[in-house]
Design a protein around this motif. Structure first.
Motif, PDB file in Angstrom:
ATOM      1  N   LEU A 152      -6.080 -60.861 -39.669  1.00 35.82           N
ATOM      2  CA  LEU A 152      -5.971 -61.657 -40.886  1.00 35.82           C
ATOM      3  C   LEU A 152      -6.271 -60.841 -42.029  1.00 35.82           C
ATOM      4  N   THR A 153      -5.171 -60.844 -42.863  1.00 30.08           N
ATOM      5  CA  THR A 153      -5.198 -59.657 -43.982  1.00 30.08           C
ATOM      6  C   THR A 153      -5.392 -60.475 -45.243  1.00 30.08           C
ATOM      7  N   ALA A 154      -6.313 -59.974 -45.949  1.00 28.14           N
ATOM      8  CA  ALA A 154      -6.700 -60.420 -47.384  1.00 28.14           C
ATOM      9  C   ALA A 154      -7.055 -59.265 -48.199  1.00 28.14           C
ATOM     10  N   TYR A 155      -7.354 -59.846 -49.510  1.00 28.55           N
ATOM     11  CA  TYR A 155      -7.612 -58.572 -50.494  1.00 28.55           C
ATOM     12  C   TYR A 155      -9.121 -58.905 -51.070  1.00 28.55           C
ATOM     13  N   GLY A 156     -10.004 -57.880 -51.152  1.00 29.98           N
ATOM     14  CA  GLY A 156     -11.063 -57.735 -51.633  1.00 29.98           C
ATOM     15  C   GLY A 156     -11.599 -56.671 -52.575  1.00 29.98           C
ATOM     16  N   GLU A 157     -12.990 -56.728 -53.106  1.00 30.03           N
ATOM     17  CA  GLU A 157     -13.578 -55.829 -53.747  1.00 30.03           C
ATOM     18  C   GLU A 157     -14.831 -55.206 -53.361  1.00 30.03           C
ATOM     19  N   ARG A 208     -11.376 -63.079 -50.673  1.00 29.89           N
ATOM     20  CA  ARG A 208     -11.372 -64.614 -50.652  1.00 29.89           C
ATOM     21  C   ARG A 208     -10.052 -64.974 -49.565  1.00 29.89           C
ATOM     22  N   VAL A 209     -10.352 -65.816 -48.902  1.00 26.69           N
ATOM     23  CA  VAL A 209      -9.400 -66.550 -47.834  1.00 26.69           C
ATOM     24  C   VAL A 209      -9.189 -67.797 -48.227  1.00 26.69           C
ATOM     25  N   SER A 210      -7.940 -68.256 -47.800  1.00 25.61           N
ATOM     26  CA  SER A 210      -7.554 -69.675 -47.954  1.00 25.61           C
ATOM     27  C   SER A 210      -8.632 -70.578 -46.872  1.00 25.61           C
ATOM     28  N   THR A 211      -8.677 -72.208 -47.076  1.00 25.41           N
ATOM     29  CA  THR A 211      -9.458 -73.050 -46.342  1.00 25.41           C
ATOM     30  C   THR A 211      -9.004 -72.672 -45.088  1.00 25.41           C
ATOM     31  N   ALA A 212      -7.816 -72.686 -44.677  1.00 29.37           N
ATOM     32  CA  ALA A 212      -7.089 -72.570 -43.369  1.00 29.37           C
ATOM     33  C   ALA A 212      -7.657 -71.410 -42.652  1.00 29.37           C
ATOM     34  N   ARG A 267     -10.297 -70.563 -39.402  1.00 31.51           N
ATOM     35  CA  ARG A 267     -10.168 -69.939 -38.210  1.00 31.51           C
ATOM     36  C   ARG A 267     -11.146 -68.779 -37.841  1.00 31.51           C
ATOM     37  N   LEU A 268     -12.201 -68.476 -38.627  1.00 33.94           N
ATOM     38  CA  LEU A 268     -13.135 -67.640 -38.696  1.00 33.94           C
ATOM     39  C   LEU A 268     -14.562 -68.176 -38.248  1.00 33.94           C
ATOM     40  N   LEU A 269     -14.451 -69.674 -37.825  1.00 27.08           N
ATOM     41  CA  LEU A 269     -15.562 -70.330 -37.572  1.00 27.08           C
ATOM     42  C   LEU A 269     -15.611 -70.299 -35.885  1.00 27.08           C
ATOM     43  N   ASP A 270     -16.947 -70.373 -35.342  1.00 24.55           N
ATOM     44  CA  ASP A 270     -16.648 -70.529 -33.915  1.00 24.55           C
ATOM     45  C   ASP A 270     -16.888 -71.972 -33.594  1.00 24.55           C
TER      46      ASP A 270
END
Length: 493
Positions: free
Chosen positions: A66-71, A271-275, A279-282
């Protein structure tokens, strides 16, 4: 005669016109024939066949990213503010932008003269209070001794009164002696009351001295604290930022002098989307501590830092969407707070999926696969993930026929269901020559090479330099597959 002459002139002009038309037809026919002779395969063409690159669809187990952008930010940031007003008399050598300091190191000292004087006065007041307490304790001891003596005297007077009364009852004493004894006993009891009042007063004085001593101790502690506040020390090891003070400057109470950042406690907020967050939840609905990698690329340099997801934001910010996730970074060498990085999060592995180029998937959710007769067949697939320039599609029960099929790597408007194609290298394989579909170079049969050379030599709109380069490449034993595909596409098969 005049009519005959005009008729002959008309016939001559008509003959010339017909002759010119016949000659024009001959020229056009000759030109078409010459053009057809230069075209490979003569005038009759077979069905148009496109050369395409294919990839074998192989189901496998792949862990998506999963690719996202952050600080990047620090978990421990301390604003250094002056707790006392005054003149800066000392600045640490490292008190500068980017300076590295250790825990407990002296950073700034403000003129402590006034605070030291206040501390000395508080010490003097405490000494006076303690002296008063000692004097009150001695006065209380003396008052208690006097009270004890008065009680003893009163007891003697009571015994003397009892003796006089006994003598009077036996007829030996007189009433005057009894009255004198009673007066003496009453006076002794009055003395006891006076001494008791003095003792109570001494006790009150002791209590007041204790209160004054406690107040003086509090004042001294406050003065010592104010004296200590003239020195600013590093609460933890870190780097300095936003330094805004020089030695000799006059600062006010609460003025910010800089910021201390813990260089070993970095994290990245992305920040990631809700979908994606789902996918990051167990299975229990809790956020998995998935491994992440923060990547900073700039001018060819690539800085990476591994980390682990620790928490997510408690609420969605106003005007925001999705979820904000925080990941703690380990050994973040080269990264600084404020860096805008790419965050790669490892997701759980997916089974029975096929990795294909993104250009292979059409807008209709299908891919084109080669059939047994060399014609394209659309196959519906389920898109699972997008991974950069690739896509992951389901190859299990949803599309069992996809496994083992050769799929077109790049769809174009010219390709569709039923179109006849030739995978690069198939013609050479049919003629018995070794061909590697995945190689960038390929072998050519003599017939195929001759067709390509004839097309290049007969192309009038091709620059001479390009024609020479292509002829040199076609003369080699192995020819680049991209060159062959491009030429055959222009030839129409």
């Amino acid at each position: 005669m005049h009519f005959l002459r005009r008729s002959l002139t008309g016939l001559i002009l008509l003959s010339l016109t017909l002759g010119l038309l016949a000659y024009a037809g001959y020229v056009v026919s000759a030109s078409v024939q010459a053009r057809m002779e230069r075209t490979p395969g003569g005038g009759a063409r077979d069905e148009r066949e496109f050369a395409v690159k294919v990839i074998l669809a192989t189901p496998q187990t792949i862990a998506p990213t999963l690719t996202a952008y952050g600080e990047v930010q620090s978990r421990r940031t301390l604003e250094l503010r002056a707790k006392a007003a005054g003149t800066v008399t000392l600045l640490a050598e490292d008190f500068e932008e980017g300076g590295q300091v250790e825990a407990g190191q002296l950073l700034v000292r403000i003129d402590p003269a006034d605070a030291r004087s206040a501390r000395d006065r508080a010490q003097s007041d405490l000494m006076d209070a303690r002296a008063e307490a000692r004097e009150a304790a001695r006065a209380l001891e003396l008052a208690e001794d006097e009270l004890s003596a008065a009680r003893d005297q009163a007891a003697l007077q009571e015994r003397a009164l009892q003796r006089q009364r006994d003598l009077e009852e036996r007829g030996v004493g007189t009433a005057a002696a009894v009255e004198t004894a009673e007066l003496a006993a009453a006076a002794a009891r009055g003395t006891v009351l006076t001494r008791r009042q003095a003792a109570l007063g001494a006790e009150a004085r002791v209590d007041q001295a204790a209160t004054a001593t406690s107040r003086a101790e509090i004042a001294l502690a406050e003065a010592e604290r104010r004296l200590a506040e003239t020195e600013i020390r590093a609460e933890f090891a870190g780097a300095l930022s936003e330094v805004a003070v020089d030695e000799g400057a006059l600062v006010s109470n609460g003025e910010q002098l800089g910021t201390l950042i813990d260089r070993n406690a970095l994290e990245v907020a992305f920040r990631v989307s809700t979908a994606q967050f789902a996918r990051l939840l167990d299975e229990g609905g809790q956020l998995r501590r998935a491994p992440v990698t923060a990547v900073l690329e700039a001018s060819g340099a690539r800085l990476t830092a591994p980390g682990t997801i620790t928490r997510a934001s408690a609420a969605v910010g106003e005007g925001q969407t999705g979820r904000q996730v925080f990941a703690r970074l380990d050994a973040a060498r080269g990264l600084k707070p404020g860096d805008f990085v790419t965050v790669e999060v490892a997701e759980p592995p997916l089974t029975q999926v096929v990795r294909l180029p993104a250009s292979a998937l059409g807008s209709d959710g299908a891919v084109l696969a080669l059939g047994e007769d060399g014609r394209l067949e659309p196959l519906a697939v389920t898109l699972i993930r997008r991974q950069g320039d690739d896509v992951l599609v389901r190859a299990g029960d949803a599309s069992p026929e996809l496994a083992g099929r050769r799929v077109v790597m790049q769809r174009t408007p010219l390709l569709g269901a039923g179109v006849k194609v030739r995978a690069l290298g198939d013609a050479a394989a049919a003629s018995g020559e070794a061909t590697d579909e995945t190689s960038e170079m390929m072998d050519l049969s003599e017939e195929r090479r001759a067709r390509l050379i004839a097309y290049v030599e007969g192309s009038r709109d091709m620059p001479d330099a390009v024609r020479t380069r292509l002829l040199d490449q076609l003369a080699q034993s192995r020819v680049p597959a991209s060159v062959v595909a491009r030429l055959e596409t222009r030839m129409g098969g």
